[in-house]
Write a protein that holds these residues in place. Structure first.
Motif, PDB file in Angstrom:
ATOM      1  N   PRO A  57       0.794  -1.232   0.000  1.00  0.00           N
ATOM      2  CA  PRO A  57       0.000   0.000   0.000  1.00  0.00           C
ATOM      3  C   PRO A  57       0.823   1.277   0.000  1.00  0.00           C
ATOM      4  N   SER A  58       2.135   1.189   0.159  1.00  0.00           N
ATOM      5  CA  SER A  58       2.958   2.397   0.210  1.00  0.00           C
ATOM      6  C   SER A  58       4.388   2.074  -0.191  1.00  0.00           C
ATOM      7  N   GLU A  59       5.115   3.124  -0.564  1.00  0.00           N
ATOM      8  CA  GLU A  59       6.526   2.949  -0.902  1.00  0.00           C
ATOM      9  C   GLU A  59       7.325   2.493   0.312  1.00  0.00           C
ATOM     10  N   VAL A  76       8.294  -5.694  -6.897  1.00  0.00           N
ATOM     11  CA  VAL A  76       7.502  -5.038  -5.853  1.00  0.00           C
ATOM     12  C   VAL A  76       6.883  -3.760  -6.405  1.00  0.00           C
ATOM     13  N   ARG A  77       5.585  -3.585  -6.196  1.00  0.00           N
ATOM     14  CA  ARG A  77       4.883  -2.398  -6.676  1.00  0.00           C
ATOM     15  C   ARG A  77       4.025  -1.816  -5.549  1.00  0.00           C
ATOM     16  N   ALA A  78       4.142  -0.514  -5.335  1.00  0.00           N
ATOM     17  CA  ALA A  78       3.300   0.179  -4.359  1.00  0.00           C
ATOM     18  C   ALA A  78       2.034   0.661  -5.054  1.00  0.00           C
ATOM     19  N   VAL A  79       0.883   0.285  -4.500  1.00  0.00           N
ATOM     20  CA  VAL A  79      -0.417   0.715  -5.020  1.00  0.00           C
ATOM     21  C   VAL A  79      -1.161   1.371  -3.862  1.00  0.00           C
ATOM     22  N   SER A  80      -1.140   2.686  -3.824  1.00  0.00           N
ATOM     23  CA  SER A  80      -1.690   3.420  -2.684  1.00  0.00           C
ATOM     24  C   SER A  80      -3.207   3.308  -2.603  1.00  0.00           C
ATOM     25  N   SER A  81      -3.707   3.443  -1.385  1.00  0.00           N
ATOM     26  CA  SER A  81      -5.147   3.467  -1.164  1.00  0.00           C
ATOM     27  C   SER A  81      -5.707   4.808  -1.629  1.00  0.00           C
ATOM     28  N   THR A  82      -7.007   4.891  -1.703  1.00  0.00           N
ATOM     29  CA  THR A  82      -7.663   6.133  -2.055  1.00  0.00           C
ATOM     30  C   THR A  82      -8.883   6.297  -1.169  1.00  0.00           C
ATOM     31  N   TRP A  83      -9.650   7.333  -1.396  1.00  0.00           N
ATOM     32  CA  TRP A  83     -10.821   7.579  -0.567  1.00  0.00           C
ATOM     33  C   TRP A  83     -12.095   7.218  -1.322  1.00  0.00           C
ATOM     34  N   ASP A  84     -13.166   7.116  -0.562  1.00  0.00           N
ATOM     35  CA  ASP A  84     -14.478   6.830  -1.131  1.00  0.00           C
ATOM     36  C   ASP A  84     -15.165   8.154  -1.430  1.00  0.00           C
ATOM     37  N   ASP A  85     -15.590   8.346  -2.677  1.00  0.00           N
ATOM     38  CA  ASP A  85     -16.230   9.609  -3.059  1.00  0.00           C
ATOM     39  C   ASP A  85     -17.687   9.704  -2.610  1.00  0.00           C
ATOM     40  N   VAL A  86     -18.193   8.668  -1.961  1.00  0.00           N
ATOM     41  CA  VAL A  86     -19.567   8.720  -1.456  1.00  0.00           C
ATOM     42  C   VAL A  86     -19.679   9.825  -0.412  1.00  0.00           C
ATOM     43  N   ASP A  87     -20.692  10.674  -0.549  1.00  0.00           N
ATOM     44  CA  ASP A  87     -20.878  11.798   0.374  1.00  0.00           C
ATOM     45  C   ASP A  87     -22.210  11.637   1.090  1.00  0.00           C
ATOM     46  N   ASP A  88     -22.254  10.691   2.007  1.00  0.00           N
ATOM     47  CA  ASP A  88     -23.501  10.428   2.742  1.00  0.00           C
ATOM     48  C   ASP A  88     -23.271  10.577   4.239  1.00  0.00           C
ATOM     49  N   SER A 183      -0.110   6.474  16.057  1.00  0.00           N
ATOM     50  CA  SER A 183       0.242   5.082  15.817  1.00  0.00           C
ATOM     51  C   SER A 183       1.739   4.904  15.572  1.00  0.00           C
ATOM     52  N   ALA A 184       2.299   3.879  16.187  1.00  0.00           N
ATOM     53  CA  ALA A 184       3.731   3.606  16.055  1.00  0.00           C
ATOM     54  C   ALA A 184       4.064   2.828  14.791  1.00  0.00           C
ATOM     55  N   TYR A 185       3.046   2.236  14.159  1.00  0.00           N
ATOM     56  CA  TYR A 185       3.329   1.408  12.986  1.00  0.00           C
ATOM     57  C   TYR A 185       2.125   1.394  12.066  1.00  0.00           C
ATOM     58  N   GLU A 186       2.320   1.793  10.812  1.00  0.00           N
ATOM     59  CA  GLU A 186       1.265   1.774   9.810  1.00  0.00           C
ATOM     60  C   GLU A 186       1.855   1.425   8.459  1.00  0.00           C
ATOM     61  N   GLY A 187       1.200   0.509   7.757  1.00  0.00           N
ATOM     62  CA  GLY A 187       1.616   0.233   6.400  1.00  0.00           C
ATOM     63  C   GLY A 187       1.284   1.391   5.477  1.00  0.00           C
ATOM     64  N   PHE A 188       0.151   2.048   5.758  1.00  0.00           N
ATOM     65  CA  PHE A 188      -0.265   3.198   4.964  1.00  0.00           C
ATOM     66  C   PHE A 188      -0.774   4.331   5.845  1.00  0.00           C
ATOM     67  N   ALA A 205       2.358  10.742  14.354  1.00  0.00           N
ATOM     68  CA  ALA A 205       3.695  10.288  14.720  1.00  0.00           C
ATOM     69  C   ALA A 205       4.543  10.177  13.457  1.00  0.00           C
ATOM     70  N   ASP A 206       5.789  10.555  13.550  1.00  0.00           N
ATOM     71  CA  ASP A 206       6.706  10.497  12.410  1.00  0.00           C
ATOM     72  C   ASP A 206       7.273   9.092  12.316  1.00  0.00           C
ATOM     73  N   ARG A 207       6.387   8.147  12.020  1.00  0.00           N
ATOM     74  CA  ARG A 207       6.764   6.737  12.033  1.00  0.00           C
ATOM     75  C   ARG A 207       6.202   6.004  10.813  1.00  0.00           C
ATOM     76  N   SER A 208       6.906   5.046  10.323  1.00  0.00           N
ATOM     77  CA  SER A 208       6.499   4.066   9.317  1.00  0.00           C
ATOM     78  C   SER A 208       5.747   4.701   8.149  1.00  0.00           C
ATOM     79  N   GLY A 209       4.644   4.065   7.718  1.00  0.00           N
ATOM     80  CA  GLY A 209       3.948   4.518   6.529  1.00  0.00           C
ATOM     81  C   GLY A 209       3.336   5.900   6.633  1.00  0.00           C
ATOM     82  N   ALA A 210       2.938   6.317   7.818  1.00  0.00           N
ATOM     83  CA  ALA A 210       2.311   7.638   7.986  1.00  0.00           C
ATOM     84  C   ALA A 210       3.280   8.766   7.637  1.00  0.00           C
ATOM     85  N   ARG A 211       4.564   8.504   7.706  1.00  0.00           N
ATOM     86  CA  ARG A 211       5.574   9.524   7.381  1.00  0.00           C
ATOM     87  C   ARG A 211       5.479   9.940   5.919  1.00  0.00           C
ATOM     88  N   PHE A 212       5.014   9.022   5.068  1.00  0.00           N
ATOM     89  CA  PHE A 212       4.962   9.278   3.639  1.00  0.00           C
ATOM     90  C   PHE A 212       3.627   9.856   3.206  1.00  0.00           C
TER      91      PHE A 212
END
Length: 212
Positions: A57-59, A76-88, A183-188, A205-212
């Motif tokens: 999910p991340s570089e 290895v390929r990073a394919v980032s998540s995205t958001w849901d455009d549903v506005d409910d 969070s101390a650890y996140e893939g994304f 937190a300046d940690r793991s996946g959240a840093r990117f």
């Protein structure tokens, strides 16, 4: 172009594609039962090294797969998540919080999410802004009892709501003044992306996946 690259990697035989969200079982094994940790410590490297393509999910996770598991970068390929455009969004829950500032943290109460660290930090915030409300959403994890005990002892206003509907959570994103993400650890770190989508400031937190 992406299909051509995929075809070149997979070749004409075999189509083994493995998705690895993170390597927490290897990097923070204390967060898992002994049985699960042993199994994942065996299965993760084996699956990654035998796959023709590994998706992450991340570089940051991609780099850990390469460095820790010895997988060739071309596989290895990073394919980032995205958001849901549903506005409910449902504002009912958010409207019940009053007019004071709101700090939101949507996360299951796993140890690495560090709810107790956030609660300790909020004690300092409350001294300056006694009208602030900390809102915690998410299911029960292995650190739930510890978190609930800290919530009960907190001098400030804390709303521990547990799981809420997607519509209610979107309403909370709109109502909140800041997203806390210790969070101390996140893939994304999807809540960070969701906050950015909502125009909500983030303290992470300046940690793991959240840093990117």
């Amino acid at each position: 172009c992406g299909f051509v690259v995929l075809k070149e990697i997979l070749g004409h035989h075999g189509n083994d594609v493995v998705t690895i969200h993170d390597l927490q079982p290897l990097q923070m094994p204390e967060n898992f039962s002994a049985t699960k940790q042993r199994y994942l410590a065996w299965a993760l490297p084996r699956s990654a090294r035998s796959a023709r393509l590994v998706l992450t999910p991340s570089e940051w996770v991609a780099s850990t797969v390469v460095d820790l598991l010895g997988v060739e970068p071309i596989r290895v390929r990073a394919v980032s998540s995205t958001w849901d455009d549903v506005d409910d969004s449902d504002p009912a829950l958010a409207d019940s919080l009053g007019d004071g500032p709101v700090v939101l943290y949507p996360a299951v109460t796993h140890p690495h999410k560090r709810h107790t660290l956030l609660l300790a930090a909020m004690e300092r915030v409350v001294r300056e802004r006694p009208d602030v409300t900390l809102v915690l959403t998410g299911g029960e994890g292995r650190a739930h009892h510890e978190t609930a005990t800290a919530v009960a002892a907190s001098p400030g206003r804390v709303e521990q709501l547990g799981r809420v509907s997607a519509a209610s959570l979107r309403g909370l994103f709109r109502r909140a003044d800041v997203l806390a993400f210790p969070s101390a650890y996140e893939g994304f770190g999807l809540p960070v992306l969701e906050a950015m989508r909502a125009g909500l400031p983030v303290v992470a937190a300046d940690r793991s996946g959240a840093r990117f």
